[in-house]
Write a protein that holds these residues in place. Structure first.
Motif, PDB file in Angstrom:
ATOM      1  N   PHE A   1       0.863  -1.128  -0.033  1.00 23.19           N
ATOM      2  CA  PHE A   1      -0.032   0.134   0.057  1.00 23.19           C
ATOM      3  C   PHE A   1       0.776   1.353   0.008  1.00 23.19           C
ATOM      4  CE2 PHE A   1      -3.597  -2.586   1.476  1.00 23.19           C
ATOM      5  CZ  PHE A   1      -4.700  -2.159   0.578  1.00 23.19           C
ATOM      6  N   LEU A   2       1.963   1.124   0.701  1.00 21.59           N
ATOM      7  CA  LEU A   2       2.699   2.457   0.733  1.00 21.59           C
ATOM      8  C   LEU A   2       3.487   2.688  -0.590  1.00 21.59           C
ATOM      9  CD1 LEU A   2       4.563   1.948   4.326  1.00 21.59           C
ATOM     10  CD2 LEU A   2       2.693   3.621   3.663  1.00 21.59           C
ATOM     11  N   ALA A   3       4.055   1.422  -1.140  1.00 28.45           N
ATOM     12  CA  ALA A   3       4.377   1.591  -2.325  1.00 28.45           C
ATOM     13  C   ALA A   3       3.569   2.091  -3.759  1.00 28.45           C
ATOM     14  CB  ALA A   3       4.916   0.331  -3.093  1.00 28.45           C
ATOM     15  N   ALA A   4       2.176   1.874  -3.495  1.00 26.65           N
ATOM     16  CA  ALA A   4       1.173   2.401  -4.338  1.00 26.65           C
ATOM     17  C   ALA A   4       0.931   3.966  -4.000  1.00 26.65           C
ATOM     18  CB  ALA A   4      -0.029   1.323  -4.214  1.00 26.65           C
ATOM     19  N   LEU A   5       1.001   4.166  -2.723  1.00 29.58           N
ATOM     20  CA  LEU A   5       0.676   5.650  -2.558  1.00 29.58           C
ATOM     21  C   LEU A   5       1.854   6.427  -3.204  1.00 29.58           C
ATOM     22  CD1 LEU A   5      -0.990   5.282   1.116  1.00 29.58           C
ATOM     23  CD2 LEU A   5      -1.956   6.031  -0.732  1.00 29.58           C
ATOM     24  N   LYS A   6       2.975   5.908  -2.841  1.00 32.62           N
ATOM     25  CA  LYS A   6       4.283   6.784  -3.316  1.00 32.62           C
ATOM     26  C   LYS A   6       4.228   6.661  -4.749  1.00 32.62           C
ATOM     27  CE  LYS A   6       9.138   7.062  -2.878  1.00 32.62           C
ATOM     28  NZ  LYS A   6      10.414   6.047  -2.229  1.00 32.62           N
ATOM     29  N   ALA A   7       3.722   5.698  -5.596  1.00 33.49           N
ATOM     30  CA  ALA A   7       3.450   5.897  -7.158  1.00 33.49           C
ATOM     31  C   ALA A   7       2.389   6.786  -7.219  1.00 33.49           C
ATOM     32  CB  ALA A   7       3.395   4.516  -7.547  1.00 33.49           C
ATOM     33  N   GLY A   8       1.674   7.356  -6.599  1.00 31.82           N
ATOM     34  CA  GLY A   8       0.404   8.351  -6.709  1.00 31.82           C
ATOM     35  C   GLY A   8      -0.687   7.711  -7.423  1.00 31.82           C
ATOM     36  N   SER A   9      -1.122   6.647  -6.974  1.00 29.27           N
ATOM     37  CA  SER A   9      -2.464   6.107  -7.282  1.00 29.27           C
ATOM     38  C   SER A   9      -3.378   6.574  -6.382  1.00 29.27           C
ATOM     39  CB  SER A   9      -2.302   4.515  -6.833  1.00 29.27           C
ATOM     40  OG  SER A   9      -1.307   4.112  -7.930  1.00 29.27           O
ATOM     41  N   THR A  10      -4.532   6.916  -6.951  1.00 24.33           N
ATOM     42  CA  THR A  10      -5.588   7.660  -6.473  1.00 24.33           C
ATOM     43  C   THR A  10      -6.778   6.820  -6.463  1.00 24.33           C
ATOM     44  OG1 THR A  10      -6.393   8.648  -8.535  1.00 24.33           O
ATOM     45  CG2 THR A  10      -4.595   9.902  -7.027  1.00 24.33           C
ATOM     46  N   GLY A  11      -7.597   6.779  -5.691  1.00 25.42           N
ATOM     47  CA  GLY A  11      -8.954   6.042  -5.395  1.00 25.42           C
ATOM     48  C   GLY A  11      -8.666   4.563  -4.950  1.00 25.42           C
ATOM     49  N   TYR A  12      -9.660   3.858  -4.336  1.00 32.05           N
ATOM     50  CA  TYR A  12      -9.467   2.856  -3.934  1.00 32.05           C
ATOM     51  C   TYR A  12      -9.142   1.549  -4.971  1.00 32.05           C
ATOM     52  CZ  TYR A  12     -10.711  -1.594  -1.650  1.00 32.05           C
ATOM     53  OH  TYR A  12     -10.567  -2.927  -1.266  1.00 32.05           O
ATOM     54  N   ARG A  13      -9.640   1.611  -6.037  1.00 34.65           N
ATOM     55  CA  ARG A  13      -9.430   0.739  -7.260  1.00 34.65           C
ATOM     56  C   ARG A  13      -8.182   0.712  -7.595  1.00 34.65           C
ATOM     57  NH1 ARG A  13     -15.080  -0.424 -10.741  1.00 34.65           N
ATOM     58  NH2 ARG A  13     -16.430  -0.972  -9.075  1.00 34.65           N
ATOM     59  N   ASP A  14      -7.700   2.037  -7.985  1.00 36.99           N
ATOM     60  CA  ASP A  14      -6.373   2.474  -8.405  1.00 36.99           C
ATOM     61  C   ASP A  14      -5.476   1.655  -7.365  1.00 36.99           C
ATOM     62  OD1 ASP A  14      -7.327   3.316 -10.843  1.00 36.99           O
ATOM     63  OD2 ASP A  14      -7.330   5.475 -10.044  1.00 36.99           O
ATOM     64  N   LEU A  15      -5.546   2.040  -6.173  1.00 32.58           N
ATOM     65  CA  LEU A  15      -4.767   1.693  -5.327  1.00 32.58           C
ATOM     66  C   LEU A  15      -4.448   0.331  -4.890  1.00 32.58           C
ATOM     67  CD1 LEU A  15      -2.790   2.705  -2.764  1.00 32.58           C
ATOM     68  CD2 LEU A  15      -4.692   2.493  -1.179  1.00 32.58           C
ATOM     69  N   SER A  16      -5.804  -0.416  -5.088  1.00 34.63           N
ATOM     70  CA  SER A  16      -5.541  -2.121  -4.726  1.00 34.63           C
ATOM     71  C   SER A  16      -4.932  -2.636  -6.053  1.00 34.63           C
ATOM     72  CB  SER A  16      -7.050  -2.532  -4.456  1.00 34.63           C
ATOM     73  OG  SER A  16      -8.116  -2.076  -5.537  1.00 34.63           O
ATOM     74  N   SER A  17      -5.433  -2.127  -7.299  1.00 34.52           N
ATOM     75  CA  SER A  17      -4.890  -2.834  -8.384  1.00 34.52           C
ATOM     76  C   SER A  17      -3.531  -2.477  -8.446  1.00 34.52           C
ATOM     77  CB  SER A  17      -5.449  -2.081  -9.806  1.00 34.52           C
ATOM     78  OG  SER A  17      -5.466  -0.806  -9.737  1.00 34.52           O
ATOM     79  N   SER A  18      -2.862  -1.471  -8.171  1.00 35.38           N
ATOM     80  CA  SER A  18      -1.363  -1.128  -8.290  1.00 35.38           C
ATOM     81  C   SER A  18      -0.796  -1.854  -6.942  1.00 35.38           C
ATOM     82  CB  SER A  18      -1.209   0.357  -8.099  1.00 35.38           C
ATOM     83  OG  SER A  18      -1.693   0.757  -7.031  1.00 35.38           O
ATOM     84  N   ALA A  19      -1.318  -1.833  -6.092  1.00 39.02           N
ATOM     85  CA  ALA A  19      -0.608  -2.772  -4.610  1.00 39.02           C
ATOM     86  C   ALA A  19      -0.619  -4.304  -5.031  1.00 39.02           C
ATOM     87  CB  ALA A  19      -1.239  -2.297  -3.653  1.00 39.02           C
TER      88      ALA A  19
END
Length: 278
Positions: A143-161
């Motif tokens: 999750f921290l890596a996804a947040l650092k990559a600039g993902s926004t929204g729950y779906r973008d965050l979960s798909s990137s993480a």
């Protein structure tokens, strides 16, 4: 003349045999000469007494052979041995006041320290939950890596993480972690000589009071599953559910030997490993 009983020569005119005491006045000596020496019965082997006498019978018993019957007598069978009478065994006396026969005196261990038992319980809980802690660590890292990559929204965050492969690995890790937690929680006291990892660190062990041997995996399951079942049942009772998880530890704290409810059923006890007498 010769004695008809023992065959020894008696003095002329004697009324009794000087050897065996037989009455010679009523005996028939066939003209007063008696039997020839060749007709005298032979003695028992190793005996110097005439057959039929008390001395010959004793010598034959010592030699292990039956004594020869005296001349003119018929051997009869020995009387039957008296039957053996079985007397009833008296019951065991009751135990003295305050003493129980349930636990042998050699296995009567003192109560283990409560502080070390609490520390061992917390350490065992940590070892049981260790795989979950690893999954939690990698999950937070994703999750921290996804947040650092600039993902926004729950779906973008979960798909990137969590990609598809990562999700499968997390699912398998969750199943394995659950199985490990159940396996360690129930059978932890049955491996390593009755010592879980937490008890080994704290210098404790679990013994079977029936034979003074370390706890087995089966008895470990009994002593550990009872507390969970009791807590689950009490959790459905109003007010009592607040204390469901503390019943088993409280019983162990107030018991004279530190027995939990599971220890009472499994006949086990947590003791100081340094006082164990194998």
């Amino acid at each position: 003349m010769f004695c008809p009983q023992c065959g020894k020569e008696a003095p002329p005119g004697a009324r009794f045999c000087p050897q065996c005491g037989t009455d010679l006045s009523v005996a028939d000596f066939a003209g007063g000469t008696g039997p020839a020496p060749a007709e005298v019965p032979a003695y028992a082997p190793g005996s110097t007494s005439p057959p039929g006498s008390v001395q010959a019978a004793g010598a034959a018993q010592i030699a292990g052979t039956p004594p020869a019957p005296a001349a003119g007598y018929v051997a009869t069978a020995a009387p039957a041995a008296a039957p053996t009478v079985a007397y009833p065994v008296p019951p065991a006396p009751p135990p003295p006041q305050g003493v129980s026969w349930a636990v042998p005196a050699a296995f009567d261990y003192p109560k283990a320290g409560l502080g070390r038992r609490i520390l061992a319980y917390l350490l065992d809980g940590f070892f049981a939950a260790f795989p979950f802690l690893i999954l939690l660590f990698f999950g937070l890292a994703g999750f921290l890596a996804a947040l650092k990559a600039g993902s926004t929204g729950y779906r973008d965050l979960s798909s990137s993480a969590f990609g598809s492969a990562t999700a499968v690995l997390l699912l398998l890790g969750t199943v394995v972690s659950l199985l490990w937690a159940l396996l360690y929680t129930f059978f932890r006291d049955g491996f390593g000589g009755g010592r879980s990892w937490g008890k080994r660190i704290c210098g404790l062990m679990v013994v079977r009071l029936a034979d003074n041997r370390p706890c087995t995996p089966g008895l470990s399951f009994v002593r550990n599953v009872v507390g969970l079942i009791l807590a689950f049942v009490l959790s459905w009772i109003p007010i009592a559910g607040w204390f469901a998880g503390f019943v088993d530890p409280v019983v162990a704290a107030v018991h004279g030997k530190g027995w939990r409810i599971g220890d009472m059923l499994a006949k086990t006890q947590v003791i100081d490993a340094g006082k164990y007498r194998a």
